[in-house]
Design an enzyme around this catalytic site. Structure first.
Site, PDB file in Angstrom:
ATOM      1  N   HIS A  64       0.828  -1.205   0.000  1.00  0.00           N
ATOM      2  CA  HIS A  64       0.000   0.000   0.000  1.00  0.00           C
ATOM      3  C   HIS A  64       0.865   1.259   0.000  1.00  0.00           C
ATOM      4  O   HIS A  64       0.523   2.263   0.628  1.00  0.00           O
ATOM      5  CB  HIS A  64      -0.960  -0.041   1.186  1.00  0.00           C
ATOM      6  CG  HIS A  64      -1.812  -1.272   1.193  1.00  0.00           C
ATOM      7  ND1 HIS A  64      -3.048  -1.328   0.592  1.00  0.00           N
ATOM      8  CD2 HIS A  64      -1.572  -2.515   1.680  1.00  0.00           C
ATOM      9  CE1 HIS A  64      -3.541  -2.552   0.717  1.00  0.00           C
ATOM     10  NE2 HIS A  64      -2.663  -3.284   1.378  1.00  0.00           N
ATOM     11  N   HIS A  68      -1.960   3.519  -4.820  1.00  0.00           N
ATOM     12  CA  HIS A  68      -2.145   2.061  -4.785  1.00  0.00           C
ATOM     13  C   HIS A  68      -3.628   1.684  -4.764  1.00  0.00           C
ATOM     14  O   HIS A  68      -4.492   2.524  -4.508  1.00  0.00           O
ATOM     15  CB  HIS A  68      -1.459   1.465  -3.548  1.00  0.00           C
ATOM     16  CG  HIS A  68      -2.100   1.892  -2.270  1.00  0.00           C
ATOM     17  ND1 HIS A  68      -1.767   3.053  -1.607  1.00  0.00           N
ATOM     18  CD2 HIS A  68      -3.089   1.314  -1.505  1.00  0.00           C
ATOM     19  CE1 HIS A  68      -2.503   3.178  -0.515  1.00  0.00           C
ATOM     20  NE2 HIS A  68      -3.319   2.143  -0.436  1.00  0.00           N
ATOM     21  N   ASP A  70      -6.446  -1.155  -3.161  1.00  0.00           N
ATOM     22  CA  ASP A  70      -6.728  -2.156  -2.123  1.00  0.00           C
ATOM     23  C   ASP A  70      -7.536  -3.304  -2.727  1.00  0.00           C
ATOM     24  O   ASP A  70      -8.563  -3.070  -3.371  1.00  0.00           O
ATOM     25  CB  ASP A  70      -7.572  -1.556  -0.987  1.00  0.00           C
ATOM     26  CG  ASP A  70      -6.811  -0.540  -0.157  1.00  0.00           C
ATOM     27  OD1 ASP A  70      -5.597  -0.376  -0.373  1.00  0.00           O
ATOM     28  OD2 ASP A  70      -7.461   0.096   0.699  1.00  0.00           O
ATOM     29  N   HIS A  74      -7.540  -7.076   1.802  1.00  0.00           N
ATOM     30  CA  HIS A  74      -6.980  -6.092   2.743  1.00  0.00           C
ATOM     31  C   HIS A  74      -7.809  -5.983   4.020  1.00  0.00           C
ATOM     32  O   HIS A  74      -7.268  -5.775   5.101  1.00  0.00           O
ATOM     33  CB  HIS A  74      -6.883  -4.741   2.041  1.00  0.00           C
ATOM     34  CG  HIS A  74      -6.169  -3.687   2.818  1.00  0.00           C
ATOM     35  ND1 HIS A  74      -5.066  -3.938   3.595  1.00  0.00           N
ATOM     36  CD2 HIS A  74      -6.403  -2.340   2.927  1.00  0.00           C
ATOM     37  CE1 HIS A  74      -4.639  -2.816   4.141  1.00  0.00           C
ATOM     38  NE2 HIS A  74      -5.445  -1.840   3.766  1.00  0.00           N
ATOM     39  N   HIS A 192     -13.998   1.210   4.281  1.00  0.00           N
ATOM     40  CA  HIS A 192     -13.235   0.049   3.808  1.00  0.00           C
ATOM     41  C   HIS A 192     -14.088  -1.217   3.828  1.00  0.00           C
ATOM     42  O   HIS A 192     -14.120  -1.971   2.843  1.00  0.00           O
ATOM     43  CB  HIS A 192     -11.985  -0.159   4.679  1.00  0.00           C
ATOM     44  CG  HIS A 192     -10.800   0.640   4.246  1.00  0.00           C
ATOM     45  ND1 HIS A 192     -10.582   1.921   4.680  1.00  0.00           N
ATOM     46  CD2 HIS A 192      -9.762   0.333   3.413  1.00  0.00           C
ATOM     47  CE1 HIS A 192      -9.455   2.375   4.137  1.00  0.00           C
ATOM     48  NE2 HIS A 192      -8.943   1.436   3.368  1.00  0.00           N
TER      49      HIS A 192
END
Length: 240
Positions: A64, A68, A70, A74, A192
């Site tokens: 990361h 970048h 994910d 992750h 996330h």
């Protein structure tokens, strides 16, 4: 000329008419890295000055590092969305991108669903299969100077309801010019979990988003890392 040759020729001509905007930070020692991630290193291995026939460096970095992407792995520990960066379908990382200006969102604050809907009403609607980029303007703090780095301090992010709205809209990817899509200090990482759990990939540490119009053609190519939770990328957008 066959149909396929004609299509390729038309695409080449179209690309030649468009402007290429690099959305990627250069990798160099001292660039920002969140405390839990490995820092970037660049070590000279062969040098003309030492009499070697070639020049090359060893690089060391986390998955990361810099600009970048994910992979679901992750944050997602099991289930259908538990897979690595090598398994991400590459076509999902290329396509129409919508860039939303959220520079009015302050340090540590979050973009809400209402914020996104208001932007859509004034510009263009987000469509299924889109990639959505958030321009916080935070890349102005990016620096390779360890002693003058504001980039990792109190960055803004995406609220939980905004992340849910994007997955409901069936977008393929969400990007930002901050260190993470969740705001600094977020302990539960709602964006996330919502995005990656629904196979909506995340790109962080973008730059030059202010050069993009509301619509562009985005290309983001990761390294094919087996069991990788993410990868540095070269992110480029094509605009009229």
């Amino acid at each position: 000329m066959s149909d396929s040759e004609s299509t390729v020729s038309e695409a080449v001509q179209l690309f030649a008419q468009l402007e290429w905007v690099d959305l990627t930070h250069s990798l160099e020692e001292g660039i920002p890295s969140v405390p839990s991630h490995a820092r970037y290193g660049h070590t000279l291995y062969q040098s003309y000055d030492r009499g070697d026939p070639a020049c090359h460096y060893r690089i060391s970095m986390g998955e990361h590092t810099g600009t970048h992407v994910d992979a679901p792995l992750h944050f997602i520990s099991d289930g259908a969305a538990h897979y690595d960066i090598a398994s991400v379908p590459i076509h999902r990382l290329v396509g129409r991108a919508v860039t939303i200006d959220v520079t009015d969102v302050g340090p540590g604050e979050t973009v809400s669903r209402e914020h996104i809907e208001e932007w859509e009403a004034e510009h263009v609607p987000i469509e299924p299969g889109d990639r959505v980029l958030f321009q916080f303007g935070w890349d102005r703090y990016w620096s390779a100077d360890d002693d003058a780095n504001e980039f990792l301090s109190d960055w803004p992010g995406l609220a939980a309801d905004a992340a849910a709205y994007l997955t409901e809209s069936d977008v393929r990817l969400v990007g930002c010019d901050t260190a993470a899509i969740d705001a600094a200090g977020a302990e539960e990482f709602p964006a996330h979990y919502e995005l990656l759990g629904n196979e909506t990939y995340i790109i962080e540490n973008l730059t030059n988003l202010e050069k993009l119009p509301p619509e562009s053609l985005l290309f983001t190519f990761p390294l094919k890392i087996e069991e990788g939770s993410g990868s540095p990328i070269r992110a480029v957008a094509l605009v009229d």
